[in-house]
Design a protein around this motif. Structure first.
Motif, short mmCIF file in Angstrom:
data_model
loop_
_atom_site.label_atom_id
_atom_site.label_comp_id
_atom_site.label_asym_id
_atom_site.label_seq_id
_atom_site.Cartn_x
_atom_site.Cartn_y
_atom_site.Cartn_z
N ASN A 122 0.83 -1.21 0.00
CA ASN A 122 0.00 0.00 0.00
C ASN A 122 0.86 1.26 0.00
O ASN A 122 0.57 2.23 -0.71
CB ASN A 122 -0.95 0.01 1.20
CG ASN A 122 -2.06 -1.01 1.06
OD1 ASN A 122 -2.33 -1.52 -0.02
ND2 ASN A 122 -2.70 -1.33 2.17
N VAL B 153 2.24 1.93 -3.46
CA VAL B 153 1.22 2.52 -4.34
C VAL B 153 1.06 4.00 -4.01
O VAL B 153 1.02 4.85 -4.91
CB VAL B 153 -0.12 1.78 -4.21
CG1 VAL B 153 -1.25 2.53 -4.89
CG2 VAL B 153 0.00 0.37 -4.78
N GLU C 136 -7.08 -1.83 -3.61
CA GLU C 136 -7.53 -2.45 -4.85
C GLU C 136 -6.53 -2.18 -5.98
O GLU C 136 -6.32 -3.03 -6.84
CB GLU C 136 -8.93 -1.95 -5.22
CG GLU C 136 -9.63 -2.79 -6.25
CD GLU C 136 -9.78 -4.26 -5.85
OE1 GLU C 136 -9.57 -5.13 -6.72
OE2 GLU C 136 -10.08 -4.57 -4.68
N ASP C 137 -5.90 -1.01 -5.97
CA ASP C 137 -4.90 -0.70 -7.00
C ASP C 137 -3.71 -1.65 -6.90
O ASP C 137 -3.20 -2.14 -7.92
CB ASP C 137 -4.44 0.76 -6.85
CG ASP C 137 -3.64 1.24 -8.05
OD1 ASP C 137 -3.93 0.80 -9.18
OD2 ASP C 137 -2.73 2.06 -7.86
N SER D 281 -4.79 -4.98 -8.23
CA SER D 281 -4.84 -4.96 -9.70
C SER D 281 -3.45 -5.15 -10.30
O SER D 281 -3.28 -5.87 -11.29
CB SER D 281 -5.42 -3.63 -10.20
OG SER D 281 -6.74 -3.48 -9.79
N GLN D 282 -2.46 -4.52 -9.69
CA GLN D 282 -1.09 -4.65 -10.19
C GLN D 282 -0.58 -6.08 -9.99
O GLN D 282 0.08 -6.63 -10.88
CB GLN D 282 -0.18 -3.63 -9.51
CG GLN D 282 -0.51 -2.20 -9.92
CD GLN D 282 0.33 -1.17 -9.21
OE1 GLN D 282 1.50 -1.38 -8.95
NE2 GLN D 282 -0.28 -0.03 -8.88
#
Length: 141
Positions: free
Chosen positions: A15, A18, A93-94, A97-98
């Protein structure tokens, strides 16, 4: 090896990566880290004639297990009261997705490696990994 993988892929760390990428340019991104780790763990799949020994197969199986928990986290136990259930800071969620994108890339490499190997144990392992990646990407509900 498993402890190192687990430490690298802690939800809080992912996290932060990101967040840092969103706030500053030139930072080491989650995708860059995941590429490096994945290429290291699965280096044989990218080779011209893959041959994977039992120790490396175990590491690769641990990697898949870890990715499964990241992409398909277990549901919190009923009545857990915040203990043993979902993480306090779940994976963004990002970030998920990665990691999912990384698994799609890995599946292509595993399929390619399975087609190129002449070693039966390696072929069986890569075919099983392909199947397992498919279930990670498309879990049964």
């Amino acid at each position: 090896q498993n402890r190192v993988l687990t430490a690298l892929y802690q939800d809080a760390r992912l996290n932060r990566m990101v967040e840092q990428a969103a706030m500053r340019s030139g930072t080491y991104t989650l995708i860059e880290m995941a590429d490096a780790v994945q290429r290291g763990v699965w280096s044989e799949a990218y080779s011209a004639a893959p041959k994977i020994d039992s120790y490396r197969r175990q590491l690769q199986n641990n990697y898949l297990r870890l990715m499964d928990t990241k992409l398909n986290p277990p549901t919190p136990a009923a009545g857990a009261g915040g203990r043993g259930g979902a993480a306090a800071n779940p994976l963004f969620e990002d970030a998920r997705s990665q990691l999912r994108s990384q698994m799609v890339t890995l599946q292509a490499a595993v399929r390619s490696g399975a087609a190129k190997t002449g070693d039966r144990e390696t072929k069986a392992h890569l075919q099983a990994a392909d199947y397992r990646i498919g279930t990670i990407l498309n879990p049964k509900k």
